[in-house]
Scaffold this motif. Structure first.
Motif, PDB file in Angstrom:
ATOM      1  N   GLU A 125      42.728  34.262  23.448  1.00  9.59           N
ATOM      2  CA  GLU A 125      41.499  34.806  22.709  1.00  9.59           C
ATOM      3  C   GLU A 125      40.746  35.423  23.962  1.00  9.59           C
ATOM      4  OE1 GLU A 125      40.041  32.877  18.675  1.00  9.59           O
ATOM      5  OE2 GLU A 125      39.559  31.509  20.559  1.00  9.59           O
ATOM      6  N   MET A 126      40.474  34.956  24.976  1.00  8.70           N
ATOM      7  CA  MET A 126      39.703  35.408  26.059  1.00  8.70           C
ATOM      8  C   MET A 126      40.523  36.560  26.866  1.00  8.70           C
ATOM      9  SD  MET A 126      37.206  33.498  25.497  1.00  8.70           S
ATOM     10  CE  MET A 126      36.842  31.754  25.075  1.00  8.70           C
ATOM     11  N   PHE A 127      41.737  36.795  26.626  1.00  7.65           N
ATOM     12  CA  PHE A 127      42.551  37.874  27.340  1.00  7.65           C
ATOM     13  C   PHE A 127      43.384  38.419  26.375  1.00  7.65           C
ATOM     14  CE2 PHE A 127      41.498  34.248  30.276  1.00  7.65           C
ATOM     15  CZ  PHE A 127      41.081  35.222  31.401  1.00  7.65           C
ATOM     16  N   PRO A 128      42.919  39.481  25.620  1.00  6.10           N
ATOM     17  CA  PRO A 128      43.399  39.987  24.641  1.00  6.10           C
ATOM     18  C   PRO A 128      44.515  40.895  24.832  1.00  6.10           C
ATOM     19  CG  PRO A 128      41.348  41.260  24.982  1.00  6.10           C
ATOM     20  CD  PRO A 128      41.350  39.836  25.710  1.00  6.10           C
ATOM     21  N   GLU A 129      45.006  41.284  26.256  1.00  7.72           N
ATOM     22  CA  GLU A 129      45.787  42.135  26.661  1.00  7.72           C
ATOM     23  C   GLU A 129      46.414  41.294  27.995  1.00  7.72           C
ATOM     24  OE1 GLU A 129      47.143  44.594  25.070  1.00  7.72           O
ATOM     25  OE2 GLU A 129      45.735  45.411  23.677  1.00  7.72           O
ATOM     26  N   PRO A 130      47.051  40.210  27.931  1.00  9.60           N
ATOM     27  CA  PRO A 130      47.413  39.514  29.024  1.00  9.60           C
ATOM     28  C   PRO A 130      48.410  40.391  29.938  1.00  9.60           C
ATOM     29  CG  PRO A 130      48.592  38.648  27.136  1.00  9.60           C
ATOM     30  CD  PRO A 130      47.421  39.740  26.729  1.00  9.60           C
ATOM     31  N   ALA A 131      49.240  41.095  29.519  1.00 17.15           N
ATOM     32  CA  ALA A 131      49.999  42.058  30.456  1.00 17.15           C
ATOM     33  C   ALA A 131      49.172  43.100  31.289  1.00 17.15           C
ATOM     34  CB  ALA A 131      51.160  42.430  29.864  1.00 17.15           C
ATOM     35  N   LEU A 132      48.285  43.593  30.484  1.00 19.69           N
ATOM     36  CA  LEU A 132      47.356  44.595  31.297  1.00 19.69           C
ATOM     37  C   LEU A 132      46.632  43.837  32.211  1.00 19.69           C
ATOM     38  CD1 LEU A 132      46.521  47.368  28.490  1.00 19.69           C
ATOM     39  CD2 LEU A 132      48.138  47.476  30.387  1.00 19.69           C
ATOM     40  N   TRP A 133      45.973  42.734  31.637  1.00 16.63           N
ATOM     41  CA  TRP A 133      45.213  42.020  32.499  1.00 16.63           C
ATOM     42  C   TRP A 133      45.860  41.505  33.881  1.00 16.63           C
ATOM     43  CZ3 TRP A 133      45.358  37.204  34.806  1.00 16.63           C
ATOM     44  CH2 TRP A 133      43.975  37.027  35.323  1.00 16.63           C
ATOM     45  N   ALA A 134      46.942  41.152  33.765  1.00 15.61           N
ATOM     46  CA  ALA A 134      47.651  40.580  35.160  1.00 15.61           C
ATOM     47  C   ALA A 134      47.894  41.759  36.166  1.00 15.61           C
ATOM     48  CB  ALA A 134      48.797  40.007  34.631  1.00 15.61           C
ATOM     49  N   SER A 135      48.209  42.821  35.637  1.00 15.37           N
ATOM     50  CA  SER A 135      48.415  44.004  36.648  1.00 15.37           C
ATOM     51  C   SER A 135      47.112  44.521  37.096  1.00 15.37           C
ATOM     52  CB  SER A 135      48.902  45.130  35.763  1.00 15.37           C
ATOM     53  OG  SER A 135      49.128  46.290  36.612  1.00 15.37           O
ATOM     54  N   TRP A 136      46.098  44.620  36.132  1.00 13.05           N
ATOM     55  CA  TRP A 136      44.667  45.220  36.545  1.00 13.05           C
ATOM     56  C   TRP A 136      44.106  44.215  37.613  1.00 13.05           C
ATOM     57  CZ3 TRP A 136      40.248  42.258  35.521  1.00 13.05           C
ATOM     58  CH2 TRP A 136      38.970  42.973  36.031  1.00 13.05           C
ATOM     59  N   ALA A 137      44.088  42.950  37.360  1.00 10.81           N
ATOM     60  CA  ALA A 137      43.453  41.767  37.938  1.00 10.81           C
ATOM     61  C   ALA A 137      43.853  41.589  39.411  1.00 10.81           C
ATOM     62  CB  ALA A 137      43.641  40.492  37.519  1.00 10.81           C
ATOM     63  N   GLN A 138      45.229  41.862  39.648  1.00 11.78           N
ATOM     64  CA  GLN A 138      45.602  41.815  41.093  1.00 11.78           C
ATOM     65  C   GLN A 138      45.138  42.965  41.939  1.00 11.78           C
ATOM     66  OE1 GLN A 138      49.936  41.272  41.549  1.00 11.78           O
ATOM     67  NE2 GLN A 138      49.737  41.400  44.055  1.00 11.78           N
ATOM     68  N   GLN A 139      45.185  44.495  41.130  1.00 14.49           N
ATOM     69  CA  GLN A 139      44.844  45.461  41.818  1.00 14.49           C
ATOM     70  C   GLN A 139      43.254  45.504  41.883  1.00 14.49           C
ATOM     71  OE1 GLN A 139      45.961  48.995  39.379  1.00 14.49           O
ATOM     72  NE2 GLN A 139      48.042  47.954  39.054  1.00 14.49           N
ATOM     73  N   ASP A 140      42.560  44.973  41.216  1.00 16.76           N
ATOM     74  CA  ASP A 140      41.151  44.934  41.237  1.00 16.76           C
ATOM     75  C   ASP A 140      40.684  43.854  42.422  1.00 16.76           C
ATOM     76  OD1 ASP A 140      38.562  46.025  40.214  1.00 16.76           O
ATOM     77  OD2 ASP A 140      38.099  43.853  39.884  1.00 16.76           O
TER      78      ASP A 140
END
Length: 459
Positions: free
Chosen positions: A83-98
């Motif tokens: 519920e807190m991470f509506p796009e988990p795949a995009l989040w994982a990629s973005w989070a590491q880059q950010d």
């Protein structure tokens, strides 16, 4: 006499909840409890091995511990609430880059591992982190573990999976996280306040300094580079400069409080460099069918107030425009843009619903917003039923997703994109590089304020 309804009262409730008096009272209560428990100097840190932001955060805390008299207690968590991470795949990629970008900004070791983490590696790291919680040197041990796990030349070794006792500790840690009011890792809790990652360490530093826990009273706040340096070194570009011809795209939602801060700051950035600003409104997440649970809403509200105060931007007298307010706002956007006043219009709207308690779903409220943006209410009123905005709002959403992003505010300058009002420094770095490239390649002649074509360069 008409009795006030819930919509009438909500801005006042928001104003009361965000008031400095309430914050001071709440802080005093937490201080008193902490003093009774002997925990005034206790900082709790929740770490999820799957979250790359944990590595730079723990490294930064090692540094801060040298400057503040604090005890840092680790709590390992595992769950990632969908519920807190509506796009988990995009989040994982973005989070590491950010997380890599923020680590490099502060000269920390980045989580730049090129291959995905395996479940076996993550479980082994979790077991070791749980052991580190009990160690005297747990923070440094956790840094070593996460450095090994997330490094580009990872040498992490597999180990035993968590035992039943480990699993119970994880469960207890996650219950504590939720009980204290949050939902994710890379979070710090101290005296009733939450601080996310390296980005909010400046607030923690101020809090610890206010309590007299700093070892050096003359030491300045360290973690300010994501916001304090913005436009400090900018040079207004002349019209016609290649870097000034690339627009800064702003993907935002009129309901998002972070979008409000991002819009205010993006306008300042664009003016400082003399680059065009292109607004790309999208529907709020809730109106796109995505969930925003209450714990997330409350954290965003309080965090936005804290960030707004820091930046000198009014916030807290909130009249939520969700639903009709958003639709009426977007229905008039093309009218504002046809007169070249879309920025004034959106800024007027954003300030009204975030800082002035103006209910935009009413004609009286919307008229104020429209007229102070330099638009005619009589004309605007005839356009409120227009639904064509839904098409361009969807185009904007798709363009945002094409950047690998799904949340607002997001920004794009040329091929560089980022998410978050506290990431505009990335855009400014891209502008600077574009200016340097133009100068190096001789594509611009500042003496006569004219572009130089390839054929004109000579040798």
């Amino acid at each position: 006499m008409r009795l006030p309804v819930k919509a009438d009262l909500m801005p006042w409730f928001a104003r009361a909840f965000s008031s400095p008096y309430r914050h001071a009272l709440q802080r005093s209560m937490h201080k008193a409890r902490a003093k009774l428990r002997g925990e005034s100097d206790l900082v709790r840190v929740f770490v999820n091995p799957r979250d790359p932001f944990g590595l730079p955060l723990l490294q930064a805390l090692v540094q801060l511990q040298k400057h503040f008299e604090v005890r840092i207690r680790l709590h390992t968590v595992w769950q990632l609430d969908e519920e807190m991470f509506p796009e988990p795949a995009l989040w994982a990629s973005w989070a590491q880059q950010d997380a890599t970008l923020i680590a490099k900004l502060y000269n920390l070791t980045p989580p730049d591992r090129p291959t995905p983490l395996s479940e076996a590696e993550l479980k082994a790291a979790t077991t070791q982190l749980l052991q580190a919680e009990q160690a005297n040197d747990g923070l440094n041990t956790a840094v070593r573990l996460l450095t090994d796990l997330w490094s580009s030349d990872s040498q992490s070794k597999l180990g035993p999976e968590p035992t039943d006792l480990d699993n119970q500790t994880l469960l207890d840690n996650e219950k504590m996280l939720r009980r204290l009011g949050h939902y994710q890792g890379s979070m710090i809790w101290h005296l009733g306040e939450w601080f996310w990652g390296v980005d909010r360490l400046d607030h923690l530093e101020r809090s610890l300094t206010d309590q007299g826990l700093n070892r050096d009273a003359s030491r300045a706040i360290t973690y300010t580079r994501t916001w304090a340096d913005l436009t400090n070194t900018s040079t207004r570009l002349p019209d016609g400069h290649p870097a000034a011809e690339t627009p800064l795209d702003v993907f935002f939602s009129i309901r998002s409080p972070y979008s409000y801060l991002g819009l205010e700051r993006a306008i300042l950035l664009a003016k400082a460099w003399n680059i065009p600003l292109q607004l790309r409104p999208v529907l709020p997440m809730v109106m796109r069918g995505q969930s925003v649970p209450d714990a997330k809403k409350w954290y965003i509200f309080h965090d936005t107030k804290r960030e707004a105060d820091k930046l000198g931007i009014p916030y807290g007298f909130v009249a939520d425009p969700l639903g009709p307010g958003v639709e009426r706002c977007y229905a008039l956007f093309e009218y504002a843009r046809s007169l070249g006043r879309e920025i004034e219009y959106m800024l007027s709207y954003a300030r009204a619903v975030n800082a002035e308690g103006i209910r935009s779903e009413t004609d009286a409220g919307l008229k104020i917003i429209v007229e102070r943006a330099g638009l005619e209410w009589q004309k605007a009123e005839t356009l409120l039923d227009n639904q064509s905005w839904r098409e361009w709002a969807e185009v904007n959403r798709k363009a945002m997703y094409d950047c690998g992003l799904w949340g607002v505010p997001s920004f794009r300058y040329g091929t560089v994109s980022c998410w978050g009002q506290d990431r505009l420094w990335i855009i400014e770095e891209a502008i600077k590089k574009r200016v340097e490239t133009s100068s190096t390649q001789g594509v611009y002649n500042p003496t006569n304020n004219a572009k130089v074509t390839e054929g004109q360069r000579g040798n």
